[in-house]
Design a protein around this motif. Structure first.
Motif, PDB file in Angstrom:
ATOM      1  N   UNK A 129       0.799  -1.218   0.000  1.00  0.00           N
ATOM      2  CA  UNK A 129       0.000   0.000   0.000  1.00  0.00           C
ATOM      3  C   UNK A 129       0.824   1.256   0.000  1.00  0.00           C
ATOM      4  N   UNK A 130       2.139   1.115   0.157  1.00  0.00           N
ATOM      5  CA  UNK A 130       3.053   2.254   0.143  1.00  0.00           C
ATOM      6  C   UNK A 130       4.259   1.924  -0.721  1.00  0.00           C
ATOM      7  N   UNK A 131       4.932   2.968  -1.150  1.00  0.00           N
ATOM      8  CA  UNK A 131       6.158   2.762  -1.887  1.00  0.00           C
ATOM      9  C   UNK A 131       7.212   2.149  -0.969  1.00  0.00           C
ATOM     10  N   UNK A 132       8.063   1.307  -1.538  1.00  0.00           N
ATOM     11  CA  UNK A 132       9.076   0.650  -0.740  1.00  0.00           C
ATOM     12  C   UNK A 132      10.353   1.456  -0.637  1.00  0.00           C
ATOM     13  N   UNK A 133      11.243   1.095   0.291  1.00  0.00           N
ATOM     14  CA  UNK A 133      12.535   1.775   0.405  1.00  0.00           C
ATOM     15  C   UNK A 133      13.402   1.509  -0.823  1.00  0.00           C
ATOM     16  N   UNK A 134      14.316   2.402  -1.079  1.00  0.00           N
ATOM     17  CA  UNK A 134      15.147   2.295  -2.279  1.00  0.00           C
ATOM     18  C   UNK A 134      16.003   1.038  -2.296  1.00  0.00           C
ATOM     19  N   UNK A 135      16.390   0.543  -1.117  1.00  0.00           N
ATOM     20  CA  UNK A 135      17.300  -0.598  -1.076  1.00  0.00           C
ATOM     21  C   UNK A 135      16.571  -1.934  -0.960  1.00  0.00           C
ATOM     22  N   UNK A 136      15.262  -1.932  -1.236  1.00  0.00           N
ATOM     23  CA  UNK A 136      14.533  -3.189  -1.093  1.00  0.00           C
ATOM     24  C   UNK A 136      14.993  -4.182  -2.152  1.00  0.00           C
ATOM     25  N   UNK A 137      15.195  -5.465  -1.778  1.00  0.00           N
ATOM     26  CA  UNK A 137      15.821  -6.427  -2.686  1.00  0.00           C
ATOM     27  C   UNK A 137      14.885  -7.062  -3.699  1.00  0.00           C
ATOM     28  N   UNK A 138      13.772  -6.434  -4.007  1.00  0.00           N
ATOM     29  CA  UNK A 138      12.859  -6.924  -5.036  1.00  0.00           C
ATOM     30  C   UNK A 138      12.080  -5.732  -5.567  1.00  0.00           C
TER      31      UNK A 138
END
Length: 641
Positions: free
Chosen positions: A42-51
């Motif tokens: 439901x929200x944008x993920x962090x930049x370093x997310x591994x997928x």
């Protein structure tokens, strides 16, 4: 496992916290195995997310007011994430066939209508994955944070989608507000109210739970065993994964400017608003892994004089962590062996609701000059890995855990663990071969140390309110409250962990003003060198009345053949710790390794993909509620805020 398998993971958000940390680890592991994973949130993920992370407005919490976060669940469709801008959602044929949904006559959007939300999710999957995935891996679908998501999952099950429903937390587990949110949502599917449809079952719908308690509760509520699997969280191998493995977590332990208060000074920084309990778990977990990777070579950032023993509680101080119990043992240690032991907690609360709870404990410790230090890393000028390596042992007095990582990670950091066990959580670890010598399940204090009339009123009111909040009638709640009260009051004693903060401070004050009552109470720390006072072996020969506080040890503890650690006591000093640490470390790295987790999750995916699609049946939240709502699990520490 076929290399072409595609997996869609779904969760309300990807903020720092326990569930997000597990999703992150799973994405890394599955990526290494060549399994394509896309995460929908439901929200944008962090930049370093591994997928790859795709934001789907409507998946988030139904009412999100966390500072610093966009309120995605109240974002107009026209202002949705640009990667998802499309014409007005159109229901798929399958969604139409699954049954109509209604929501109080409002205009239907992805924020209040499950069909619209499912159409939005399908559109996002089509663009990001080229079509629907082989498996929908959905985390915490029935927690009650967004009833529309719960209803959407029921529709997906009806349509024959292959689902793995991964449950970390339950609305039925001391979350009556969440439970009521589902009960009162107004959502109906095929003319059935949502609260009857929370848990769809069928061969193509599998459930993964973290521990044996949850497994037993779901099975007891009628979940088919063939579709119910135990999936423990993975524990990082510090030698391989410590460096950067948990990026993004805030240890909260950077040296602060200015003077560093002495133990018991009660000073603390102003807690910042945050998300609450899950964040506390992942923060402590991240720091513990860093400590494990640091090894014995870590050195303090400055020369700081410490007592002979440092007992470290790696915790964000929130009520369910039961910090008062650590304060109690600190008072007893000070009375028995003044100046020898410092008890330290690491993190303040982030949730503003817990500020008063925290402030009153810091003030109490300062006023009574107890050997307790809050925000230890800041005040000692040491990083968390340095604190762990300095500590005699790690301590916990928590009254509620999900998976219970605190019971595993200290051994990887080369430190023994002391304090309170939660048998429903730790039984799995004991069955795997992890040993917990000297730990206890209850700390029984005499009722005559307390104002029992006032305590009785508090307990009766809190229990009755909990039951009423869960929908019990006035008559049924009153009858159940009476039974619960009889269970909680055990003869002339009560478990210290059941008490509210004020009652806990009442007990500690009594101990401080009547030191003779605890002169024969052994500290539950078998790793200390012999202080003045009795050993744990000697306590059995002491008149029970003079012991004051009785600790109840777990009946389920197992001892590996050929290594008898069950009699470890303070007279053994610290020497047996090395053997127990080595044994436990080996068990943890084998039974709870990331590779083991990957193997189990691949097996789960395979079972879901190969399962036939059959008629869906449902288990309601009410069916499950009776499994969780038990007096043995009740504590005022979970209702004090």
């Amino acid at each position: 496992m076929p290399m072409t398998l595609s997996v869609a993971m779904v969760h309300h958000h990807l903020r720092g916290g326990g569930v997000t940390q597990i999703i992150r680890q799973q994405c890394v592991l599955l990526g290494r195995a060549g399994i394509a994973v896309t995460v929908f949130s439901g929200e944008e993920g962090p930049d370093d997310f591994p997928a790859e992370v795709v934001c789907v407005p409507g998946l988030g919490y139904a009412s999100d007011t966390t500072p610093g976060k966009r309120d995605v669940n109240h974002t107009p469709d026209s202002a949705a994430n640009t990667s998802l801008k499309q014409p007005a959602p159109r229901l798929s044929d399958a969604a139409e066939k699954s049954g109509s949904a209604h929501f109080g006559g409002r205009e239907l959007t992805a924020h209040n209508d499950p069909q619209t939300l499912l159409s939005r999710l399908d559109d996002a999957a089509e663009r990001a994955m080229g079509g629907r995935p082989a498996v929908w891996h959905i985390h915490n679908h029935a927690l009650g944070k967004n009833p529309v998501v719960t209803a959407m999952v029921a529709m997906m099950a009806e349509q024959g989608r292959k689902l793995l429903l991964h449950i970390h937390d339950f609305a039925e587990d001391n979350r009556p507000h969440n439970y009521r949110g589902i009960q009162q949502s107004g959502l109906r599917i095929s003319n059935r109210p949502l609260h009857e449809l929370c848990y769809p079952t069928g061969p193509h719908v599998h459930y993964a739970v973290l521990n044996g308690r949850d497994y037993a509760n779901l099975k007891g509520a009628g979940f088919p065993a063939a579709q119910l699997q135990l999936l423990p969280n993975p524990v990082e191998n510090p030698a391989a994964d410590a460096a950067g493995a948990k990026s993004g977590a805030d240890s909260g332990l950077k040296p602060g400017p200015g003077p560093h208060p002495v133990p018991g000074a009660g000073q603390h920084s102003d807690p910042q608003p945050g998300t609450g309990t899950h964040e506390a778990a992942s923060t402590a977990r991240s720091a513990m892994v860093q400590a494990a990777g640091a090894g014995a070579t870590a050195a303090p950032t400055r020369s700081t004089s410490l007592p002979e023993h440092l007992i470290l509680y790696p915790v964000r101080v929130i009520p369910r962590k039961n910090i008062g119990e650590m304060v109690l043992w600190s008072a007893i240690s000070q009375l028995q062996s003044p100046g020898k032991t410092l008890w330290a907690a690491t993190l303040p609360p982030k949730n503003p609701a817990y500020r008063e709870h925290y402030s009153r404990w810091t003030t109490f410790c300062a006023d009574h000059r107890l050997p307790v230090l809050f925000e230890a890393g800041v005040h000692l000028g040491r990083s968390f890995p340095e604190l762990v390596q300095t500590a005699t042992c790690v301590f916990t007095s928590s009254m509620a855990e999900g998976f219970g990582m605190v019971y595993l990670e200290p051994w990887l950091a080369g430190k023994p663990l002391a304090g309170r066990l939660l048998p429903d959580i730790t039984r799995d670890f004991s069955d795997s071969g992890v040993q917990f010598p000297g730990m206890y399940t209850r700390a029984m204090v005499p009722l005559h140390w307390l104002d029992t009339e006032r305590l009785g009123r508090k307990l009766e009111s809190a229990i009755n309110k909990l039951l009423r909040d869960y929908g019990f009638s006035r008559q049924d709640a009153a009858a159940a409250t009476s039974r619960w009260m009889q269970t909680l009051f055990t003869g002339d004693t009560i478990d210290f962990g059941v008490l509210d903060d004020d009652s806990q401070r009442e007990v500690i004050t009594y101990v401080l003003t009547h030191p003779e009552t605890v002169k024969n109470t052994p500290l539950p720390i078998p790793w200390l060198e012999e202080p003045e006072g009795p050993t744990r072996t000697e306590k059995d020969r002491i008149d029970g009345e003079s012991v004051g506080i009785r600790i109840v040890e777990p009946s389920h503890e197992i001892v590996k053949e050929g290594a008898d650690f069950s009699g470890v006591n303070r007279s053994d000093k610290v020497h047996p710790a090395a053997d127990i640490i080595a044994s436990n470390r080996s068990v943890v790295l084998q039974a709870y390794s990331p590779d083991t987790h990957l193997q189990k999750i691949q097996e789960l995916y395979r079972a879901v993909v190969l399962a036939p699609v059959q008629e869906v049946h449902y288990i309601s939240g009410a069916d499950l509620l009776g499994q969780f709502l038990k007096p043995e699990q009740f504590t005022l520490q979970r209702v004090s805020v």
